[in-house]
Motif scaffolding. Structure first.
Motif, PDB file in Angstrom:
ATOM      1  N   VAL A  66       0.845  -1.207   0.000  1.00  9.91           N
ATOM      2  CA  VAL A  66       0.000   0.000   0.000  1.00  9.91           C
ATOM      3  C   VAL A  66       0.874   1.248   0.000  1.00  9.91           C
ATOM      4  CG1 VAL A  66      -1.666   1.314   1.368  1.00  9.91           C
ATOM      5  CG2 VAL A  66      -1.972  -1.145   1.057  1.00  9.91           C
ATOM      6  N   SER A  67       1.928   1.230   0.785  1.00  9.29           N
ATOM      7  CA  SER A  67       2.852   2.365   0.811  1.00  9.29           C
ATOM      8  C   SER A  67       3.490   2.573  -0.557  1.00  9.29           C
ATOM      9  CB  SER A  67       3.934   2.123   1.864  1.00  9.29           C
ATOM     10  OG  SER A  67       4.920   3.113   1.803  1.00  9.29           O
ATOM     11  N   TRP A  68       3.843   1.499  -1.221  1.00  9.47           N
ATOM     12  CA  TRP A  68       4.431   1.601  -2.547  1.00  9.47           C
ATOM     13  C   TRP A  68       3.433   2.147  -3.556  1.00  9.47           C
ATOM     14  CZ3 TRP A  68       3.240  -1.159  -7.077  1.00  9.47           C
ATOM     15  CH2 TRP A  68       4.108  -0.922  -8.138  1.00  9.47           C
ATOM     16  N   LEU A  69       2.171   1.746  -3.436  1.00 10.42           N
ATOM     17  CA  LEU A  69       1.152   2.265  -4.353  1.00 10.42           C
ATOM     18  C   LEU A  69       0.972   3.774  -4.195  1.00 10.42           C
ATOM     19  CD1 LEU A  69      -1.636  -0.466  -4.219  1.00 10.42           C
ATOM     20  CD2 LEU A  69      -0.097   0.036  -6.115  1.00 10.42           C
ATOM     21  N   ILE A  70       1.097   4.257  -2.974  1.00  8.55           N
ATOM     22  CA  ILE A  70       0.881   5.681  -2.701  1.00  8.55           C
ATOM     23  C   ILE A  70       2.116   6.507  -3.036  1.00  8.55           C
ATOM     24  CG2 ILE A  70       0.428   7.352  -0.866  1.00  8.55           C
ATOM     25  CD1 ILE A  70      -1.308   5.159   0.452  1.00  8.55           C
ATOM     26  N   THR A  71       3.286   6.092  -2.547  1.00 11.33           N
ATOM     27  CA  THR A  71       4.492   6.916  -2.677  1.00 11.33           C
ATOM     28  C   THR A  71       5.421   6.483  -3.805  1.00 11.33           C
ATOM     29  OG1 THR A  71       5.769   5.564  -1.141  1.00 11.33           O
ATOM     30  CG2 THR A  71       4.489   7.388  -0.203  1.00 11.33           C
ATOM     31  N   GLU A  72       5.239   5.285  -4.332  1.00 15.24           N
ATOM     32  CA  GLU A  72       6.104   4.702  -5.360  1.00 15.24           C
ATOM     33  C   GLU A  72       7.556   4.556  -4.902  1.00 15.24           C
ATOM     34  OE1 GLU A  72       5.554   6.530  -9.163  1.00 15.24           O
ATOM     35  OE2 GLU A  72       3.408   6.186  -9.134  1.00 15.24           O
ATOM     36  N   ASN A  73       7.776   4.462  -3.606  1.00 19.33           N
ATOM     37  CA  ASN A  73       9.084   4.158  -3.022  1.00 19.33           C
ATOM     38  C   ASN A  73       8.929   2.898  -2.187  1.00 19.33           C
ATOM     39  OD1 ASN A  73      10.683   6.245  -3.977  1.00 19.33           O
ATOM     40  ND2 ASN A  73      10.018   7.629  -2.352  1.00 19.33           N
ATOM     41  N   GLU A  74       9.903   2.008  -2.306  1.00 19.97           N
ATOM     42  CA  GLU A  74       9.830   0.798  -1.495  1.00 19.97           C
ATOM     43  C   GLU A  74      11.011   0.748  -0.539  1.00 19.97           C
ATOM     44  OE1 GLU A  74      12.070  -2.458  -4.270  1.00 19.97           O
ATOM     45  OE2 GLU A  74       9.913  -2.222  -4.513  1.00 19.97           O
ATOM     46  N   PRO A  75      10.750   0.379   0.703  1.00 22.20           N
ATOM     47  CA  PRO A  75      11.843   0.252   1.683  1.00 22.20           C
ATOM     48  C   PRO A  75      12.560  -1.089   1.488  1.00 22.20           C
ATOM     49  CG  PRO A  75       9.753  -0.189   2.735  1.00 22.20           C
ATOM     50  CD  PRO A  75       9.451   0.205   1.319  1.00 22.20           C
ATOM     51  N   ALA A  76      13.438  -1.166   0.506  1.00 27.33           N
ATOM     52  CA  ALA A  76      14.064  -2.428   0.113  1.00 27.33           C
ATOM     53  C   ALA A  76      14.866  -3.055   1.250  1.00 27.33           C
ATOM     54  CB  ALA A  76      14.949  -2.217  -1.096  1.00 27.33           C
ATOM     55  N   ALA A  77      15.635  -2.251   1.968  1.00 26.40           N
ATOM     56  CA  ALA A  77      16.453  -2.795   3.048  1.00 26.40           C
ATOM     57  C   ALA A  77      15.578  -3.353   4.170  1.00 26.40           C
ATOM     58  CB  ALA A  77      17.387  -1.725   3.595  1.00 26.40           C
ATOM     59  N   LEU A  78      14.504  -2.671   4.493  1.00 25.81           N
ATOM     60  CA  LEU A  78      13.605  -3.141   5.541  1.00 25.81           C
ATOM     61  C   LEU A  78      12.919  -4.437   5.122  1.00 25.81           C
ATOM     62  CD1 LEU A  78      12.362  -2.603   8.297  1.00 25.81           C
ATOM     63  CD2 LEU A  78      10.626  -1.216   7.170  1.00 25.81           C
TER      64      LEU A  78
ATOM     65  N   ALA B 134      14.040  -6.647   2.964  1.00 22.23           N
ATOM     66  CA  ALA B 134      15.051  -7.707   2.966  1.00 22.23           C
ATOM     67  C   ALA B 134      15.349  -8.176   4.388  1.00 22.23           C
ATOM     68  CB  ALA B 134      16.326  -7.222   2.293  1.00 22.23           C
ATOM     69  N   GLY B 135      15.426  -7.258   5.322  1.00 17.56           N
ATOM     70  CA  GLY B 135      15.690  -7.618   6.714  1.00 17.56           C
ATOM     71  C   GLY B 135      14.581  -8.456   7.315  1.00 17.56           C
ATOM     72  N   ILE B 136      13.341  -8.050   7.095  1.00 14.95           N
ATOM     73  CA  ILE B 136      12.193  -8.799   7.623  1.00 14.95           C
ATOM     74  C   ILE B 136      12.132 -10.179   6.978  1.00 14.95           C
ATOM     75  CG2 ILE B 136       9.668  -8.893   7.686  1.00 14.95           C
ATOM     76  CD1 ILE B 136      10.743  -6.939   9.686  1.00 14.95           C
ATOM     77  N   SER B 137      12.353 -10.245   5.670  1.00 11.89           N
ATOM     78  CA  SER B 137      12.311 -11.535   4.974  1.00 11.89           C
ATOM     79  C   SER B 137      13.402 -12.465   5.484  1.00 11.89           C
ATOM     80  CB  SER B 137      12.474 -11.334   3.470  1.00 11.89           C
ATOM     81  OG  SER B 137      11.425 -10.553   2.966  1.00 11.89           O
ATOM     82  N   ALA B 138      14.591 -11.950   5.704  1.00 10.55           N
ATOM     83  CA  ALA B 138      15.688 -12.771   6.213  1.00 10.55           C
ATOM     84  C   ALA B 138      15.383 -13.268   7.625  1.00 10.55           C
ATOM     85  CB  ALA B 138      16.988 -11.982   6.206  1.00 10.55           C
ATOM     86  N   ALA B 139      14.854 -12.400   8.471  1.00  9.13           N
ATOM     87  CA  ALA B 139      14.534 -12.802   9.847  1.00  9.13           C
ATOM     88  C   ALA B 139      13.467 -13.892   9.863  1.00  9.13           C
ATOM     89  CB  ALA B 139      14.073 -11.592  10.650  1.00  9.13           C
ATOM     90  N   VAL B 140      12.444 -13.747   9.051  1.00  2.00           N
ATOM     91  CA  VAL B 140      11.385 -14.759   8.991  1.00  2.00           C
ATOM     92  C   VAL B 140      11.928 -16.068   8.421  1.00  2.00           C
ATOM     93  CG1 VAL B 140       9.197 -15.336   7.864  1.00  2.00           C
ATOM     94  CG2 VAL B 140       9.494 -13.112   8.920  1.00  2.00           C
ATOM     95  N   GLY B 141      12.802 -15.971   7.437  1.00  4.19           N
ATOM     96  CA  GLY B 141      13.402 -17.175   6.876  1.00  4.19           C
ATOM     97  C   GLY B 141      14.233 -17.926   7.893  1.00  4.19           C
ATOM     98  N   VAL B 142      15.051 -17.219   8.637  1.00  2.93           N
ATOM     99  CA  VAL B 142      15.874 -17.857   9.671  1.00  2.93           C
ATOM    100  C   VAL B 142      14.988 -18.478  10.746  1.00  2.93           C
ATOM    101  CG1 VAL B 142      17.516 -17.387  11.533  1.00  2.93           C
ATOM    102  CG2 VAL B 142      17.913 -16.444   9.259  1.00  2.93           C
ATOM    103  N   GLU B 143      13.950 -17.777  11.134  1.00  2.00           N
ATOM    104  CA  GLU B 143      13.029 -18.289  12.153  1.00  2.00           C
ATOM    105  C   GLU B 143      12.336 -19.561  11.667  1.00  2.00           C
ATOM    106  OE1 GLU B 143      11.683 -18.039  15.957  1.00  2.00           O
ATOM    107  OE2 GLU B 143      12.902 -16.510  15.010  1.00  2.00           O
ATOM    108  N   SER B 144      11.940 -19.596  10.401  1.00  2.00           N
ATOM    109  CA  SER B 144      11.279 -20.777   9.848  1.00  2.00           C
ATOM    110  C   SER B 144      12.228 -21.960   9.777  1.00  2.00           C
ATOM    111  CB  SER B 144      10.737 -20.470   8.448  1.00  2.00           C
ATOM    112  OG  SER B 144       9.767 -19.467   8.515  1.00  2.00           O
TER     113      SER B 144
END
Length: 76
Positions: free
Chosen positions: A24-36, A38-48
């Motif tokens: 939703v944020s990307w649809l509105i601002t057209e900016n994506e928090p790529a580092a954030l 990637a960090g969340i995805s990595a943390a969830v992957g390690v946890e899984s």
């Protein structure tokens, strides 16, 4: 085992809500928090992966115990 299911369900719900908010944020601002993201995805992957290893270990111990119980039952 129940605790791990609750923990993983909570993590995946959080991850889904996070990615929906990022979309939703990307649809509105057209900016994506790529580092954030990637960090969340990595943390969830390690946890899984960690939860999977724990579950495999628990199943192995349970199967070993059941096998010992069956062998003891046949000897009697």
């Amino acid at each position: 085992m129940r605790y791990m299911k609750r923990l993983l369900t909570g993590i995946y719900l959080y991850m889904g809500a996070f990615f929906a908010a990022c979309y939703v944020s990307w649809l509105i601002t057209e900016n994506e928090p790529a580092a954030l993201i990637a960090g969340i995805s990595a943390a969830v992957g390690v946890e899984s992966i960690a939860a999977g290893i724990i579950r495999i270990h628990e199943n192995k111990e349970q199967n070993k115990h059941e096998k010992e119980m069956c062998e003891n039952g046949k000897q009697d």
